[in-house]
Design an enzyme around this catalytic site. Structure first.
Site, short mmCIF file in Angstrom:
data_model
loop_
_atom_site.label_atom_id
_atom_site.label_comp_id
_atom_site.label_asym_id
_atom_site.label_seq_id
_atom_site.Cartn_x
_atom_site.Cartn_y
_atom_site.Cartn_z
N ARG A 184 21.37 14.26 40.17
CA ARG A 184 22.33 14.77 41.15
C ARG A 184 21.96 14.26 42.53
O ARG A 184 20.82 14.35 42.96
CB ARG A 184 22.32 16.31 41.13
N SER A 188 20.48 35.26 49.41
CA SER A 188 20.33 36.14 48.24
C SER A 188 18.86 36.28 47.85
O SER A 188 18.40 37.37 47.51
CB SER A 188 21.14 35.57 47.08
N GLY A 203 15.01 38.14 45.75
CA GLY A 203 13.98 37.29 45.17
C GLY A 203 14.59 36.25 44.25
O GLY A 203 15.82 36.17 44.09
N LEU A 225 15.53 35.20 40.79
CA LEU A 225 15.77 35.94 39.56
C LEU A 225 15.52 35.11 38.30
O LEU A 225 15.30 35.68 37.23
CB LEU A 225 17.22 36.46 39.55
N GLY A 271 15.89 23.43 38.31
CA GLY A 271 15.95 24.47 39.33
C GLY A 271 15.90 23.94 40.74
O GLY A 271 15.35 24.57 41.65
N GLU A 272 16.48 22.76 40.95
CA GLU A 272 16.45 22.11 42.27
C GLU A 272 17.00 23.01 43.36
O GLU A 272 16.42 23.13 44.44
CB GLU A 272 17.23 20.81 42.22
N GLU A 281 20.64 20.45 32.88
CA GLU A 281 20.96 21.44 33.90
C GLU A 281 22.21 21.04 34.66
O GLU A 281 23.07 21.87 34.95
CB GLU A 281 19.80 21.60 34.88
N ASN A 282 22.31 19.76 34.98
CA ASN A 282 23.48 19.30 35.73
C ASN A 282 24.76 19.38 34.91
O ASN A 282 25.81 19.75 35.42
CB ASN A 282 23.24 17.87 36.23
N ARG A 316 26.35 22.85 34.70
CA ARG A 316 26.92 23.42 35.91
C ARG A 316 28.43 23.16 35.97
O ARG A 316 28.90 22.13 35.53
CB ARG A 316 26.25 22.84 37.16
#
Length: 281
Positions: A39, A53, A58, A60, A77-78, A111-112, A115
């Protein structure tokens, strides 16, 4: 945009679910960015919202890291990592995995793809990335992630657009519909000028499709224009047409060729044969 990958993507790789893995706190200053992150662009507003948030609730969901000597590389988790840094956190919850470079690349792409806000080009690049590194055809990739082959192919084709046109798609000046219409042009050098015309004049996809169709028809007509026939051939054809009272074409290639005499019925054929003084009985 990549919504609904579900079990298809999990059939290709191990799940990124971290529920059954040990979660540890890792100092943020010991974490390096993912060198294989496909990405390219992150929404600053979304990062800031996540930062706010995190300040209240924190982090989550833990990030996924791999350890390299006394440092860690971010795998998944970028945005959580960036938002946590922006929130001035010292530590972040993480799961540590032993991963090869290829496995790390694969998880980053997963992950990407999972999304919903992935841009069309980012999605295309992710598919191309998987095909290249896993040696998959479009059909195999489509089967494994639960998409159709044309769906994959349509995204991959976006990567064949000129760089300047890709930039227009990336910044939203052109839509995916516009881009696919432009890819339909037979003469590829026309893509960029027509893309600029589309942006400057605010053309709709329908209007652009009409221009592409008209342009392709013109190109086809130009391509199939008959070659210039020598004057003596044209004169010979005219003489034969007068003699036989029907269409006559002389086709020549190098020193050989043929004469085609058109007839419209059995009676017309017999009439021509009589002129030629040929008796088939």
């Amino acid at each position: 945009m990549a919504k609904g990958l579900g079990k298809g993507i999990n059939a290709l790789f191990n799940t990124v679910d971290t529920n059954e893995e040990a979660v540890v706190l890792v100092a943020i200053d010991k974490i390096e960015a993912n060198p294989f992150q496909p990405r390219k662009k992150f929404d600053k507003m979304a990062i800031n919202e996540l930062r706010d948030s995190i300040k209240i609730h924190g982090v989550l969901q833990p990030v996924i890291l791999r350890q390299i000597d006394d440092k860690y590389q971010l795998v998944v988790g970028e945005r959580r990592y960036r938002a946590s840094k922006a929130a001035n956190l010292k530590d972040i919850p993480a799961v540590i995995r032993q991963l090869s470079d290829v496995e790390m690349m694969e998880l980053s792409v997963i992950e990407n793809l999972q999304r919903e806000d992935l841009s069309p080009l980012e999605e295309a690049e992710s598919y191309a990335f998987l095909m290249k590194n896993l040696k998959l055809t479009q059909a195999k990739l489509a089967e494994r992630i639960g998409k159709s082959r044309p769906y994959i192919a349509n995204f991959i084709r976006l990567l064949t657009l000129p760089d300047e046109v890709q930039d227009m798609l990336r910044d939203g000046s052109l839509s995916v519909g516009h881009s696919r219409a432009l890819l339909g042009l037979k003469v590829k050098k026309n893509i960029l000028p027509l893309a600029k015309k589309t942006v400057n004049e605010g053309l709709t996809v329908r209007q652009l499709e009409k221009i592409v169709t008209d342009t392709n028809e013109f190109v086809s007509r130009e391509t199939i224009k008959p070659k210039k026939v020598p004057a003596y051939i044209r004169e010979s054809e005219d003489q034969l047409r007068s003699k036989f009272g029907t269409a006559v074409n002389i086709k020549r290639k190098d020193k050989k060729g043929k004469i085609e005499i058109e007839f419209l019925s059995d009676e017309d054929l017999n009439r021509i044969l009589d002129i030629l003084d040929i008796d088939l009985d």
